[in-house]
Write a protein that holds these residues in place. Structure first.
Motif, PDB file in Angstrom:
ATOM      1  N   VAL A 210     120.684  35.374   3.615  1.00 34.83           N
ATOM      2  CA  VAL A 210     120.450  34.429   4.702  1.00 34.83           C
ATOM      3  C   VAL A 210     121.730  33.608   4.826  1.00 34.83           C
ATOM      4  O   VAL A 210     122.068  32.813   3.950  1.00 34.83           O
TER       5      VAL A 210
ATOM      6  N   TYR B  84     114.771  28.720   7.852  1.00 35.53           N
ATOM      7  CA  TYR B  84     114.533  28.759   6.418  1.00 35.53           C
ATOM      8  C   TYR B  84     114.743  27.382   5.797  1.00 35.53           C
ATOM      9  O   TYR B  84     115.016  27.255   4.614  1.00 35.53           O
TER      10      TYR B  84
ATOM     11  N   ASP C 196     122.253  32.136   1.202  1.00 29.88           N
ATOM     12  CA  ASP C 196     121.024  31.733   0.498  1.00 29.88           C
ATOM     13  C   ASP C 196     121.151  30.316  -0.053  1.00 29.88           C
ATOM     14  O   ASP C 196     120.678  30.002  -1.145  1.00 29.88           O
TER      15      ASP C 196
ATOM     16  N   GLU D 251     118.727  40.882   1.212  1.00 33.66           N
ATOM     17  CA  GLU D 251     119.371  40.567   2.483  1.00 33.66           C
ATOM     18  C   GLU D 251     119.803  39.105   2.453  1.00 33.66           C
ATOM     19  O   GLU D 251     118.980  38.230   2.182  1.00 33.66           O
TER      20      GLU D 251
ATOM     21  N   HIS E 101     110.533  34.598   1.782  1.00 30.98           N
ATOM     22  CA  HIS E 101     111.861  35.102   1.436  1.00 30.98           C
ATOM     23  C   HIS E 101     112.115  35.027  -0.052  1.00 30.98           C
ATOM     24  O   HIS E 101     112.715  35.927  -0.650  1.00 30.98           O
TER      25      HIS E 101
ATOM     26  N   GLU F 237     110.001  37.824   7.539  1.00 28.75           N
ATOM     27  CA  GLU F 237     109.579  37.558   8.915  1.00 28.75           C
ATOM     28  C   GLU F 237     108.334  38.373   9.265  1.00 28.75           C
ATOM     29  O   GLU F 237     107.428  37.872   9.946  1.00 28.75           O
TER      30      GLU F 237
ATOM     31  N   ARG G 148     114.948  39.224   4.351  1.00 27.51           N
ATOM     32  CA  ARG G 148     114.709  38.401   5.544  1.00 27.51           C
ATOM     33  C   ARG G 148     113.755  39.094   6.504  1.00 27.51           C
ATOM     34  O   ARG G 148     112.807  38.477   6.993  1.00 27.51           O
ATOM     35  N   SER G 149     114.000  40.373   6.765  1.00 25.95           N
ATOM     36  CA  SER G 149     113.145  41.084   7.722  1.00 25.95           C
ATOM     37  C   SER G 149     111.713  41.200   7.204  1.00 25.95           C
ATOM     38  O   SER G 149     110.758  41.022   7.965  1.00 25.95           O
TER      39      SER G 149
END
Length: 319
Positions: free
Chosen positions: A91, A102, A261, A89, A20, A30, A26-27
């Protein structure tokens, strides 16, 4: 395979944190970790091959970093065509908790306060992919330069130079700084909300740094400034227009303080004028008692994993 999965799951949280920081998505983080798992399972299903790896954590970090480097190089083209301003994005996690997926490992817990949050991710976007990888691996996660060089396919000396250049870029004096501890963040953000509620520009200017910047990312889905808003006067007026109306929208506004974040921010929901649901996440950078940057994420494609707000989450938010 059960043993492999158990070993990998023990490393997943740290790998997600690494990915990240590198990708700002985020996507994509992952996906990078999932690809790391596939390579791990494929390469290490043979017990003899597994026995040759002395440091599993280092092997996984190297593999994940190489995947992220490929993604960063291809992302350059996509970001150039992005409509308007780009933000990572977020978190988002509740106050007083950690996002388990995370959760930082001990190396990341030792990072300086100004090396977490949306502000860092935005600054990292300015770096070349190789500089970003070198900086994140070494400066954020304390990976030795020999391993960084292996990831980048270069020498130790070259890896050190890449990290040094990135370090200078990240610490440039004209960039937003975030050094506030949680108590100061809460005090300053609460003062920001109170000032926007008052509608008084002079009151709001007291919590905005002179060089404050406001960045909004709608991905073309909602109206947003196509360039950063710069300076306390301009940002103050813009913030009064945006947040000052929050309590006066035709539709009810829900709001909740959250961690964005890893630092204090706001999550909000309302209904746009054309009937579409509007969700946004606002992150702040705070330094010396004033806000140095406001990052407003309202691109619905980047907010699909937000936790739901409740009826008790009213505007102005409770602290």
């Amino acid at each position: 395979m059960r043993d492999l999965a158990t070993e990998f799951e023990a490393e997943r949280g740290r790998l997600l944190a690494v990915a990240h920081r590198m990708l700002g998505s985020r996507s994509e983080a992952e996906d990078a970790v999932q690809e790391t798992w596939l390579r791990y399972a494929g390469a290490l299903a043979d017990p003899a091959a597994r026995a040759e790896i002395r440091e599993l954590s280092a092997w996984l970090t190297t593999t994940c970093a190489r995947i992220c480097l490929d993604v960063l190089r291809s992302a350059r083209v996509r970001r150039e065509a992005y409509p308007g301003q780009w933000l990572p994005e977020p978190v988002v996690s509740p106050l007083g908790t950690s996002n388990d997926a995370y959760a930082p490992d001990p190396a990341e817990r030792a990072v300086r306060t100004d090396q977490v949050g949306t502000a860092l991710l935005v600054v990292l976007e300015r770096l070349a992919p190789e500089q970003r990888v070198a900086f994140v691996l070494h400066d954020v996660f304390a990976v030795p330069f020999a391993r960084v060089a292996e990831v980048l396919g270069t020498t130790d000396v070259a890896a050190r130079q890449l990290a040094s250049r990135a370090r200078r870029a990240v610490s440039a004096p004209d960039l937003p700084r975030h050094t506030a501890d949680p108590a100061e963040q809460r005090r300053v953000v609460a003062a920001f909300v109170a000032a926007t509620e008052s509608g008084e520009l002079d009151q709001l200017l007291q919590v905005l740094a002179p060089e404050v910047v406001f960045v909004g990312d709608s991905g073309g889905h909602f109206p947003a400034a196509r360039r950063p808003v710069l300076g306390a006067q301009a940002v103050g007026r813009f913030a009064l227009g945006l947040f000052g109306r929050a309590g006066r929208y035709t539709s009810r506004v829900l709001a909740r303080p959250v961690l964005v974040d890893g630092v204090l921010g706001l999550q909000m929901e309302t209904v746009y004028s054309d009937g579409r649901p509007l969700r946004l996440v606002t992150a702040f950078a705070v330094d010396q008692g004033r806000i140095t940057a406001i990052f407003n994420q309202l691109n619905p494609e980047k907010l699909t994993t937000l936790p739901p707000l409740d009826d008790d989450d009213h505007w102005p938010p409770s602290w």
